[in-house]
Design a protein around this motif. Sequence first.
Motif, PDB file in Angstrom:
ATOM      1  N   ALA A 189       0.850  -1.209   0.000  1.00 15.18           N
ATOM      2  CA  ALA A 189       0.000   0.000   0.000  1.00 15.18           C
ATOM      3  C   ALA A 189       0.874   1.243   0.000  1.00 15.18           C
ATOM      4  O   ALA A 189       2.002   1.220   0.505  1.00 15.18           O
ATOM      5  N   ASN A 190       0.363   2.310  -0.590  1.00 15.55           N
ATOM      6  CA  ASN A 190       1.044   3.610  -0.555  1.00 15.55           C
ATOM      7  C   ASN A 190       0.409   4.450   0.529  1.00 15.55           C
ATOM      8  O   ASN A 190      -0.775   4.304   0.822  1.00 15.55           O
ATOM      9  N   SER A 191       1.187   5.344   1.084  1.00 14.10           N
ATOM     10  CA  SER A 191       0.621   6.251   2.071  1.00 14.10           C
ATOM     11  C   SER A 191       1.272   7.611   1.932  1.00 14.10           C
ATOM     12  O   SER A 191       2.297   7.749   1.280  1.00 14.10           O
ATOM     13  N   ILE A 192       0.664   8.611   2.557  1.00 12.52           N
ATOM     14  CA  ILE A 192       1.298   9.914   2.636  1.00 12.52           C
ATOM     15  C   ILE A 192       1.212  10.398   4.067  1.00 12.52           C
ATOM     16  O   ILE A 192       0.316   9.991   4.807  1.00 12.52           O
ATOM     17  N   ILE A 208       1.226  15.760  12.479  1.00 15.07           N
ATOM     18  CA  ILE A 208       1.659  15.070  11.257  1.00 15.07           C
ATOM     19  C   ILE A 208       1.426  13.581  11.472  1.00 15.07           C
ATOM     20  O   ILE A 208       1.932  12.992  12.420  1.00 15.07           O
ATOM     21  N   ILE A 209       0.640  12.982  10.584  1.00 17.03           N
ATOM     22  CA  ILE A 209       0.239  11.582  10.745  1.00 17.03           C
ATOM     23  C   ILE A 209      -0.153  11.017   9.378  1.00 17.03           C
ATOM     24  O   ILE A 209      -0.441  11.782   8.454  1.00 17.03           O
ATOM     25  N   ASP A 210      -0.170   9.689   9.266  1.00 17.43           N
ATOM     26  CA  ASP A 210      -0.543   9.042   7.998  1.00 17.43           C
ATOM     27  C   ASP A 210      -1.935   9.506   7.552  1.00 17.43           C
ATOM     28  O   ASP A 210      -2.817   9.736   8.380  1.00 17.43           O
ATOM     29  N   ASN A 211      -2.105   9.574   6.228  1.00 18.32           N
ATOM     30  CA  ASN A 211      -3.294  10.201   5.656  1.00 18.32           C
ATOM     31  C   ASN A 211      -4.630   9.550   6.024  1.00 18.32           C
ATOM     32  O   ASN A 211      -5.601  10.256   6.288  1.00 18.32           O
ATOM     33  N   ALA A 244      -9.775  10.070   9.207  1.00 23.28           N
ATOM     34  CA  ALA A 244     -10.702   9.575  10.233  1.00 23.28           C
ATOM     35  C   ALA A 244     -10.791  10.575  11.397  1.00 23.28           C
ATOM     36  O   ALA A 244     -11.895  10.871  11.876  1.00 23.28           O
ATOM     37  N   TYR A 245      -9.656  11.132  11.832  1.00 25.34           N
ATOM     38  CA  TYR A 245      -9.672  12.090  12.949  1.00 25.34           C
ATOM     39  C   TYR A 245     -10.386  13.385  12.558  1.00 25.34           C
ATOM     40  O   TYR A 245     -11.124  13.958  13.355  1.00 25.34           O
TER      41      TYR A 245
END
Length: 295
Positions: A156-159, A229-232, A237-238
């Motif tokens: 999976a890709n994430s940002i 700063i956190i994964d997209n 969700a937050y």
Amino acid sequence: MKKKLIAGILAAGMALGLAACGGSASGSSSEASSSAASGSTAASTEGVSGAAASTSASSTVSAGDMKLVEPGKLHMATNASFPPYESTTDDGGFTGIDIDIATKIASDLGLELVVDDMDFSSVITSVQSGKSDIAMAGMTVNEERQKNLDFTESYANSIQSVIVSKDSDIKSIDDLKGKKIGCQEGTTGYIDASDTEENGGFGEENVTAYQDGATAVNALMQGKVDAVIIDNEPAKAYVAANDGLTILDTNYDEEEYAIGIAKDNKALYDAVNSEIKKLKEDGTIKGIIDKYIKE
Ligand code: GLN
């Protein structure tokens, strides 16, 4: 700078993966032998022939070759507060993309999945010390982690996204300079953000590590930090769950998730890496991701 380094590692990994795919026939036994060549940096120095010979004998990987914490079970170390990759259900179970992929891998290998839920910062050590079999926790591959575990192909890709309050004067990554930033401890978001400015970070003194993403977001809501700063996907969700927050249009970093396995567990690595390749090729992983992430 940081970004280029990570991109370089990923590009190298993908090139190896592609080379291995190109050379293999479609049968699963040759897939298993090619994965030995494509795997970790350790594999290339070990030499390919020995590892390939040990896994190419049968099309289903024999559980006998793999070291497992418990016979017949696949223990997955994770932190089940990272939706939609892993979270707990009301009835005490687990749900998410990683849980579904790991369940499929386990069943293909004739094993039953056991979820070992722990702090994110304990996941790697749990696998290294032989308490769990695989590390699967929306875990980003980076150079440091590759020293401790072997990582499969990415699935999976994430940002890394930046959450701010809607009325914030922070509109771009540059605006973060000198601001107070919150992250989840042990994550790539924390590691990269707390790095020096030359390395693309904002300085350790400006970044606070919270036990989990929810606590970091609470700190933002209370004005203790100016941004998180956190994964997209957890960021979305937050933001959906808390009024007054928004995600910046520009991303902080791009990353890829993979499964980590102990360096002395080559047979398990080959089996799981072959599974990831197969489940990517046949569309299973895409189907699972699409079930949880609706664009
Ligand atoms: N992808 C991030 C990392 O690997 C965060 C993972 C997580 O919090 N579960 O550091």
